[in-house]
Motif scaffolding. Structure first.
Motif, PDB file in Angstrom:
ATOM      1  N   ARG A  31       6.907  47.812   2.034  1.00 14.68           N
ATOM      2  CA  ARG A  31       6.170  47.646   0.765  1.00 14.68           C
ATOM      3  C   ARG A  31       6.314  46.215   0.219  1.00 14.68           C
ATOM      4  O   ARG A  31       6.903  45.996  -0.852  1.00 14.68           O
ATOM      5  N   LEU A  32       5.767  45.292   0.943  1.00 11.24           N
ATOM      6  CA  LEU A  32       5.867  43.884   0.584  1.00 11.24           C
ATOM      7  C   LEU A  32       5.167  43.598  -0.739  1.00 11.24           C
ATOM      8  O   LEU A  32       4.082  44.103  -1.009  1.00 11.24           O
ATOM      9  N   ASP A  33       5.805  42.758  -1.532  1.00  8.51           N
ATOM     10  CA  ASP A  33       5.303  42.433  -2.873  1.00  8.51           C
ATOM     11  C   ASP A  33       4.930  40.940  -2.920  1.00  8.51           C
ATOM     12  O   ASP A  33       5.815  40.082  -2.811  1.00  8.51           O
ATOM     13  N   PRO A  34       3.647  40.605  -3.089  1.00  8.07           N
ATOM     14  CA  PRO A  34       3.238  39.195  -3.116  1.00  8.07           C
ATOM     15  C   PRO A  34       3.805  38.427  -4.302  1.00  8.07           C
ATOM     16  O   PRO A  34       3.843  37.197  -4.284  1.00  8.07           O
ATOM     17  N   ASP A  35       4.253  39.141  -5.341  1.00  6.69           N
ATOM     18  CA  ASP A  35       4.776  38.479  -6.547  1.00  6.69           C
ATOM     19  C   ASP A  35       6.301  38.344  -6.549  1.00  6.69           C
ATOM     20  O   ASP A  35       6.874  37.776  -7.484  1.00  6.69           O
ATOM     21  N   PHE A  36       6.948  38.871  -5.517  1.00  7.69           N
ATOM     22  CA  PHE A  36       8.410  38.778  -5.454  1.00  7.69           C
ATOM     23  C   PHE A  36       8.831  37.319  -5.265  1.00  7.69           C
ATOM     24  O   PHE A  36       8.264  36.596  -4.436  1.00  7.69           O
ATOM     25  N   VAL A  37       9.834  36.878  -6.036  1.00  2.69           N
ATOM     26  CA  VAL A  37      10.331  35.499  -5.925  1.00  2.69           C
ATOM     27  C   VAL A  37      11.337  35.439  -4.770  1.00  2.69           C
ATOM     28  O   VAL A  37      12.427  36.008  -4.851  1.00  2.69           O
ATOM     29  N   THR A  38      10.967  34.754  -3.712  1.00  2.00           N
ATOM     30  CA  THR A  38      11.821  34.688  -2.522  1.00  2.00           C
ATOM     31  C   THR A  38      12.987  33.714  -2.735  1.00  2.00           C
ATOM     32  O   THR A  38      12.919  32.826  -3.597  1.00  2.00           O
ATOM     33  N   PRO A  39      14.052  33.843  -1.926  1.00  2.00           N
ATOM     34  CA  PRO A  39      15.191  32.924  -2.054  1.00  2.00           C
ATOM     35  C   PRO A  39      14.792  31.454  -1.872  1.00  2.00           C
ATOM     36  O   PRO A  39      15.428  30.571  -2.442  1.00  2.00           O
ATOM     37  N   ALA A  40      13.748  31.194  -1.082  1.00  3.55           N
ATOM     38  CA  ALA A  40      13.309  29.812  -0.864  1.00  3.55           C
ATOM     39  C   ALA A  40      12.909  29.150  -2.175  1.00  3.55           C
ATOM     40  O   ALA A  40      13.136  27.946  -2.369  1.00  3.55           O
ATOM     41  N   HIS A  41      12.331  29.935  -3.087  1.00  7.04           N
ATOM     42  CA  HIS A  41      11.955  29.408  -4.401  1.00  7.04           C
ATOM     43  C   HIS A  41      13.123  29.495  -5.380  1.00  7.04           C
ATOM     44  O   HIS A  41      13.356  28.575  -6.164  1.00  7.04           O
ATOM     45  N   GLU A  42      13.863  30.596  -5.320  1.00  6.15           N
ATOM     46  CA  GLU A  42      14.961  30.806  -6.270  1.00  6.15           C
ATOM     47  C   GLU A  42      16.075  29.778  -6.096  1.00  6.15           C
ATOM     48  O   GLU A  42      16.663  29.306  -7.074  1.00  6.15           O
ATOM     49  N   ASP A  45      16.733  24.032  -2.387  1.00  5.78           N
ATOM     50  CA  ASP A  45      17.603  22.855  -2.416  1.00  5.78           C
ATOM     51  C   ASP A  45      17.107  21.745  -1.491  1.00  5.78           C
ATOM     52  O   ASP A  45      17.730  20.688  -1.379  1.00  5.78           O
ATOM     53  N   GLY A  46      15.969  21.996  -0.812  1.00  2.00           N
ATOM     54  CA  GLY A  46      15.409  20.978   0.072  1.00  2.00           C
ATOM     55  C   GLY A  46      16.184  20.766   1.350  1.00  2.00           C
ATOM     56  O   GLY A  46      15.848  19.891   2.147  1.00  2.00           O
ATOM     57  N   VAL A  47      17.236  21.547   1.578  1.00  2.69           N
ATOM     58  CA  VAL A  47      18.049  21.404   2.788  1.00  2.69           C
ATOM     59  C   VAL A  47      17.951  22.669   3.637  1.00  2.69           C
ATOM     60  O   VAL A  47      17.406  22.660   4.732  1.00  2.69           O
ATOM     61  N   ASP A  48      18.480  23.788   3.121  1.00  2.31           N
ATOM     62  CA  ASP A  48      18.413  25.068   3.834  1.00  2.31           C
ATOM     63  C   ASP A  48      17.360  25.993   3.212  1.00  2.31           C
ATOM     64  O   ASP A  48      16.654  26.704   3.922  1.00  2.31           O
ATOM     65  N   TYR A  49      17.282  25.991   1.885  1.00  3.31           N
ATOM     66  CA  TYR A  49      16.297  26.804   1.163  1.00  3.31           C
ATOM     67  C   TYR A  49      15.089  25.926   0.865  1.00  3.31           C
ATOM     68  O   TYR A  49      15.192  24.937   0.129  1.00  3.31           O
ATOM     69  N   CYS A  50      13.950  26.301   1.465  1.00  2.00           N
ATOM     70  CA  CYS A  50      12.780  25.430   1.353  1.00  2.00           C
ATOM     71  C   CYS A  50      11.513  26.250   1.604  1.00  2.00           C
ATOM     72  O   CYS A  50      11.293  26.708   2.729  1.00  2.00           O
ATOM     73  N   LEU A 237      20.902  18.463   9.012  1.00  2.00           N
ATOM     74  CA  LEU A 237      19.737  17.820   8.402  1.00  2.00           C
ATOM     75  C   LEU A 237      18.935  18.834   7.603  1.00  2.00           C
ATOM     76  O   LEU A 237      18.928  20.035   7.928  1.00  2.00           O
ATOM     77  N   PRO A 238      18.223  18.417   6.554  1.00  6.44           N
ATOM     78  CA  PRO A 238      17.310  19.327   5.856  1.00  6.44           C
ATOM     79  C   PRO A 238      16.325  19.940   6.850  1.00  6.44           C
ATOM     80  O   PRO A 238      15.883  19.265   7.798  1.00  6.44           O
ATOM     81  N   VAL A 239      15.984  21.198   6.660  1.00 10.36           N
ATOM     82  CA  VAL A 239      15.158  21.911   7.642  1.00 10.36           C
ATOM     83  C   VAL A 239      13.810  21.234   7.878  1.00 10.36           C
ATOM     84  O   VAL A 239      13.259  21.301   8.980  1.00 10.36           O
ATOM     85  N   TRP A 240      13.261  20.558   6.843  1.00 10.85           N
ATOM     86  CA  TRP A 240      11.942  19.948   6.995  1.00 10.85           C
ATOM     87  C   TRP A 240      11.974  18.675   7.842  1.00 10.85           C
ATOM     88  O   TRP A 240      10.945  18.228   8.347  1.00 10.85           O
ATOM     89  N   VAL A 241      13.171  18.078   8.016  1.00 11.35           N
ATOM     90  CA  VAL A 241      13.282  16.815   8.749  1.00 11.35           C
ATOM     91  C   VAL A 241      13.089  17.029  10.248  1.00 11.35           C
ATOM     92  O   VAL A 241      12.335  16.305  10.902  1.00 11.35           O
ATOM     93  N   LEU A 242      13.758  18.034  10.808  1.00 16.24           N
ATOM     94  CA  LEU A 242      13.718  18.230  12.261  1.00 16.24           C
ATOM     95  C   LEU A 242      13.492  19.676  12.673  1.00 16.24           C
ATOM     96  O   LEU A 242      12.653  19.954  13.530  1.00 16.24           O
ATOM     97  N   LEU A 243      14.220  20.603  12.056  1.00 23.13           N
ATOM     98  CA  LEU A 243      14.185  22.003  12.500  1.00 23.13           C
ATOM     99  C   LEU A 243      12.766  22.572  12.463  1.00 23.13           C
ATOM    100  O   LEU A 243      12.257  23.080  13.463  1.00 23.13           O
TER     101      LEU A 243
END
Length: 560
Positions: A31-42, A45-50, A237-243
Motif C-alpha cells: 500500500r504505497l503512499d505517494p505523500d509519505f515523506v521518505t528518509p531521503a527527504h527527512e 545530508d547530501g552524502v548517504d541520504y539523497c 564519497l557522497p552517493v551522487w559523486v560516484l556511486l
C-alpha cells in the motif's frame, strides 16, 4: 530453436510479474503512499541520504545487487539441466525476489532508512536485531572479500578488461558532476555509454597487466589491495559523486549487453546442447534438491538484495511509490540476466554437441563466469558478426563492472552496519564514517590475507557457506516483512509462503554442508555454519512468539 522457447518462457513470466503481480503487491499489500515523506527527504545530508531520480536509483540498485552472482549461479546450476534452472529463475524472480527486494526497500523507508537488521528490532525485538546483524555482517564479509578476488582474477585472466573497468570510474565522476549541474539525463546516458564502449575497444587493443611480482606480492594480491583502497574511498564519497552515476552507467551498459545477447538469440536461433535434465552426473554429485535453490540466488532470490534495498537504496528513495520501480524491476533485471546466462552456457555457442557440453560440465562447479563469457561472446559473434575479441572483452568488462559496483556498495553497507552498532551499543568511535570504513576494510583484508596468505584469497575459504547463509538471510528478511504485515493487519501469505520455502531449502542445504565440513574436519566452517543455523532457528522462534502475543492481545481487545 529451443533457446527461443527459454527466452519466451522467461519474458512472459517476468512481464506478468511486472504488470500484474507487482502492481497487486504495491496497491493491496505494501500500500504505497505517494505523500509519505521518505528518509531521503527527512534526513537529506547530501552524502548517504539523497532524493534520487528513480531511473538513476534503479541503476544503482540493480548493479549493486547484481554483481557476478546472477551470472555465476545459473552458469553452475545448469549442471542439473536447463529446465530446473529456467523454472527457478522465472518463478523465483516473479514470486520471491521481486516481493523480497521491493519489500525490504519499503520496510526500510518506513523505518527511517534503517537496515533490515536494525529495523527488525522495531518489528520483532532486540534479540532478533542482534542475531540478524551477525548474519548480515558475515554475508557482507564474504561478498567483499570474495569479489575482490573475482575482480583481480578477471583482470589477470582478461587484461583487456582493465582499461574499460577503470575508465568507467572516470566516466561516472564526470556524469555525477554534470547531473548535479542539471544536464539532461538522456544525453548524459548516451554519451556515457558511448565513452564506456569506446574504452572497451581501446582495452581490446591495449591490454594492461601488473608485474608478476611487485612489493613482494603477486599481481593478484596487488590488485586486491588496489581494489580495497578504491572501495574505501568510494564508500565515503557522497552517493551522487560516484556511486549513483557509476551504477547508472553500468545499468545502461547492461541494457546494451542484454540487447546484444537476446538479439543474438533471435538472429542466430541457436539450439541447446545441454540436456533438459542431466542424467549423466558423476557419482557423488550434489543433488538438485535443495542445492539448486542456493546455487541460483541472485537471479531468483537473495538475502544480499535485502541488505542493499534497506542499506543504500532506501536512503535515496525520492517517493515511496518509486519502491516498486526500483525494487521489483531491479529483480526483473537480474532475472533477465540470469535467463540469458542459461542460454549462453547451454547452447551450441559454448558446445557444438551434447558430448562436448558434458565434457565442460563434467563435474558440479567446473563452470562459472568464464563459461558465460566464452559462450556469450561466441553467441554475439554468431548473431551480430562482432569480432570474438571485442565480444569477449565486452562481456568480461560487464562481469568486472558488476562485481566492482557490488564491492563499492558492499563496503559502504559494511560501514553502515558498523555505524549502526556504534549507535545501538553506544560506541562513539564507531559512529565516525572514516573509522567505520577502516574497520570494515580491515576485516575484509584480514580475511583475505590472514586466512589466504600472500595471495589474498582467504575469502574463498568461507565462500562455500555463502549460498546457504545468503538464502537464510533472505528467509529472515521475508520473515520480518511477514511479521510487519501481520501487525498492520494485512495479508502476509505473499511473503510467508516464499519465506517457508526459502528457509526449508536453505537450512537443508546448510545441514548438508555441515556434514561435509564435519567429515573434512574443517572446524572453522563447521563453527560458522552452526552459528548461522542456530541464529535462524532463534529468529524464527522469536517471530512466532511475537506473532502469538500480538494475536492474543488483539483477541483480548476484541472480546472486551
Amino acid at each position: 530453436m529451443q533457446s527461443i522457447m527459454i527466452v519466451l518462457l522467461g519474458i512472459v513470466g517476468m512481464t506478468f510479474g511486472w504488470f500484474v503481480y507487482s502492481r497487486f503487491i504495491a496497491t493491496k499489500i505494501y500500500r504505497l503512499d505517494p505523500d509519505f515523506v521518505t528518509p531521503a527527504h527527512e534526513f537529506n545530508d547530501g552524502v548517504d541520504y539523497c532524493p534520487t531520480n528513480k531511473f538513476v536509483l534503479w541503476g544503482h540498485h540493480f548493479t549493486s545487487v547484481a554483481g557476478a552472482a546472477p551470472i555465476v549461479g545459473p552458469a553452475i546450476a545448469v549442471y542439473w539441466g536447463w529446465v530446473p534452472a529456467v523454472l527457478w529463475v522465472t518463478i523465483g524472480t516473479v514470486f520471491f525476489a521481486g516481493v523480497h527486494d521491493f519489500g525490504a526497500l519499503w520496510a526500510s523507508a518506513r523505518h527511517k532508512g534503517k537496515s533490515i537488521g536494525a529495523l527488525s528490532e522495531d518489528v520483532i525485538g532486540k534479540r532478533t536485531r542482534a542475531l540478524f546483524m551477525i548474519v548480515i555482517f558475515l554475508v557482507l564479509l564474504m561478498v567483499n572479500a570474495v569479489f575482490g578476488v573475482v575482480i583481480a582474477n578477471a583482470f589477470i585472466g582478461t587484461p583487456s578488461a582493465v582499461v574499460p573497468a577503470w575508465s568507467a570510474i572516470l566516466v561516472a565522476l564526470l556524469i555525477g558532476q554534470f547531473l548535479r549541474r542539471g544536464f539532461n539525463l538522456t544525453l548524459l546516458s548516451v554519451l556515457g555509454v558511448i565513452a564506456l564502449y569506446a574504452s572497451i575497444y581501446i582495452g581490446s587493443v591495449v591490454p594492461m597487466e601488473l608485474p608478476d611480482s611487485m612489493f613482494g606480492l603477486t599481481a593478484n594480491a596487488n590488485w586486491i589491495i588496489l581494489l580495497f583502497i578504491y572501495a574505501s574511498i568510494a564508500s565515503m564519497l557522497p552517493v551522487w559523486v560516484l556511486l549513483q552515476p557509476r551504477d547508472f552507467i553500468n545499468g545502461m551498459q547492461l541494457f546494451v549487453g542484454l540487447f546484444l545477447l537476446y538479439g543474438a538469440v533471435l538472429l542466430s536461433l541457436p539450439d541447446i546442447s545441454a540436456p533438459a535434465f542431466n542424467t549423466q552426473m558423476v557419482e557423488g554429485a550434489p543433488s538438485l534438491m535443495p542445492l539448486l535453490f542456493v546455487t541460483i540466488a541472485c537471479g531468483a532470490v537473495s538475502g544480499f538484495h535485502g541488505i542493499v534495498s534497506s542499506g543504500t537504496s532506501s536512503k535515496q528513495l525520492d517517493k515511496e511509490t518509486d519502491a516498486r520501480f526500483v525494487g521489483y524491476l531491479g529483480a526483473i533485471g537480474e532475472g533477465s540476466l540470469a535467463l540469458i546466462t542459461i542460454v549462453a552456457v547451454s547452447g551450441v555457442a559454448l558446445a557444438a554437441t551434447p558430448e562436448l557440453w558434458h565434457q565442460i560440465y563434467e563435474k558440479y562447479g567446473t563452470a562459472g563466469a568464464g563459461t558465460f563469457i566464452q559462450g556469450g561472446a561466441q553467441m554475439i559473434h554468431n548473431g551480430w558478426g562482432l569480432p570474438i575479441g571485442i565480444s569477449t572483452t565486452l562481456l568480461a568488462t560487464m562481469v568486472v563492472l558488476f562485481a566492482g559496483t557490488t564491492m563499492d556498495s558492499g563496503v559502504r553497507l559494511q560501514r553502515y552496519i558498523i555505524q549502526e552498532w556504534g549507535e545501538i551499543y553506544g560506541i562513539p568511535v564507531f559512529r565516525n564514517g572514516i573509522v567505520a570504513t577502516l574497520v570494515a576494510v580491515t576485516c575484509c583484508l584480514l580475511l583475505a590475507f590472514g586466512a589466504g596468505g600472500a595471495g589474498g584469497s582467504g575469502g574463498l575459504i568461507i565462500w562455500p557457506l555463502f549460498g546457504s547463509t545468503n538464502q537464510i538471510l533472505a528467509g529472515m528478511t521475508l520473515l520480518v516483512l511477514s511479521v510487519m504485515l501481520i501487525k498492520l493487519g494485512r495479508p502476509a501469505r505473499y511473503t510467508l509462503i516464499p519465506m517457508v520455502f526459502v528457509m526449508i531449502t536453505s537450512c537443508w542445504a546448510a545441514l548438508i554442508k555441515l556434514q561435509e565440513f564435519w567429515l573434512a574436519e574443517n572446524w572453522l566452517l563447521v563453527t560458522i555454519d552452526l552459528i548461522v543455523l542456530i541464529t535462524s532457528v532463534l529468529v524464527i522462534l522469536e517471530a512466532i512468539s511475537v506473532i502469538a502475543k500480538f494475536r492474543s492481545d488483539n483477541s483480548v481487545v476484541s472480546k472486551s
